[in-house]
Design a protein around this motif. Sequence first.
Motif, PDB file in Angstrom:
ATOM      1  N   SER A   2       0.806  -1.229   0.000  1.00 16.50           N
ATOM      2  CA  SER A   2       0.000   0.000   0.000  1.00 16.50           C
ATOM      3  C   SER A   2       0.840   1.281   0.000  1.00 16.50           C
ATOM      4  O   SER A   2       0.385   2.287  -0.552  1.00 16.50           O
TER       5      SER A   2
ATOM      6  N   CYS B 233       2.977   1.998  -1.930  1.00 20.04           N
ATOM      7  CA  CYS B 233       3.251   2.273  -3.341  1.00 20.04           C
ATOM      8  C   CYS B 233       2.041   2.830  -4.079  1.00 20.04           C
ATOM      9  O   CYS B 233       2.148   3.200  -5.256  1.00 20.04           O
ATOM     10  N   SER B 234       0.905   2.886  -3.428  1.00 24.14           N
ATOM     11  CA  SER B 234      -0.319   3.290  -4.122  1.00 24.14           C
ATOM     12  C   SER B 234      -0.217   4.696  -4.700  1.00 24.14           C
ATOM     13  O   SER B 234      -0.683   4.956  -5.809  1.00 24.14           O
ATOM     14  N   ASN B 235       0.377   5.635  -3.980  1.00 22.38           N
ATOM     15  CA  ASN B 235       0.507   7.000  -4.488  1.00 22.38           C
ATOM     16  C   ASN B 235       1.340   7.027  -5.766  1.00 22.38           C
ATOM     17  O   ASN B 235       0.993   7.703  -6.733  1.00 22.38           O
ATOM     18  N   ALA B 236       2.435   6.283  -5.781  1.00 22.36           N
ATOM     19  CA  ALA B 236       3.296   6.230  -6.971  1.00 22.36           C
ATOM     20  C   ALA B 236       2.561   5.591  -8.141  1.00 22.36           C
ATOM     21  O   ALA B 236       2.715   6.021  -9.288  1.00 22.36           O
TER      22      ALA B 236
ATOM     23  N   ASN C  95      -0.700   8.173  -9.041  1.00 18.95           N
ATOM     24  CA  ASN C  95      -0.348   9.525  -9.471  1.00 18.95           C
ATOM     25  C   ASN C  95       0.885   9.579 -10.364  1.00 18.95           C
ATOM     26  O   ASN C  95       1.340  10.661 -10.708  1.00 18.95           O
TER      27      ASN C  95
ATOM     28  N   SER D 165       3.879   9.182  -9.618  1.00 20.24           N
ATOM     29  CA  SER D 165       4.926   9.948  -8.943  1.00 20.24           C
ATOM     30  C   SER D 165       6.067   9.010  -8.545  1.00 20.24           C
ATOM     31  O   SER D 165       5.906   7.798  -8.541  1.00 20.24           O
TER      32      SER D 165
ATOM     33  N   SER E  79       8.290   6.181  -2.882  1.00 21.51           N
ATOM     34  CA  SER E  79       8.955   6.535  -1.625  1.00 21.51           C
ATOM     35  C   SER E  79       9.944   5.438  -1.243  1.00 21.51           C
ATOM     36  O   SER E  79       9.903   4.327  -1.775  1.00 21.51           O
TER      37      SER E  79
ATOM     38  N   CYS F 199       8.025   2.507   0.010  1.00 22.17           N
ATOM     39  CA  CYS F 199       7.485   1.723  -1.109  1.00 22.17           C
ATOM     40  C   CYS F 199       8.555   0.773  -1.636  1.00 22.17           C
ATOM     41  O   CYS F 199       8.309  -0.428  -1.793  1.00 22.17           O
TER      42      CYS F 199
END
Length: 93
Positions: A34, A36-39, A42, A44, A47, A50
């Motif tokens: 989870s 990694c969800s933003n990457a 989006n 992006s 992190s 991630c």
Amino acid sequence: MKVSYTAVCVVLVVLLLSEAQLSVSVTCNFSQLSPCSNALVNNSPPSKLCCDKLREQRPCFCQYLRDPSLGQYVNSPNAKKVVSSCGVSIPNC
């Protein structure tokens, strides 16, 4: 009682190998990814957390790929980009 150097080395190697086996075991849990969800959503940069989770869960990728509900996410272009950005590879299963 005299202990041979070879016997001590063998015991140490066995202990180290058994410890290595314990540390390699990972619980496959897709929700661990989870961070990694933003990457993924989006597009992006991933992190550090991630990337750490991807490395940790890498032994589970084949299991995820075989799961019809998860395979599409692991095989998506964004997932491949994130994994590559972290220096992790998706194995050929």
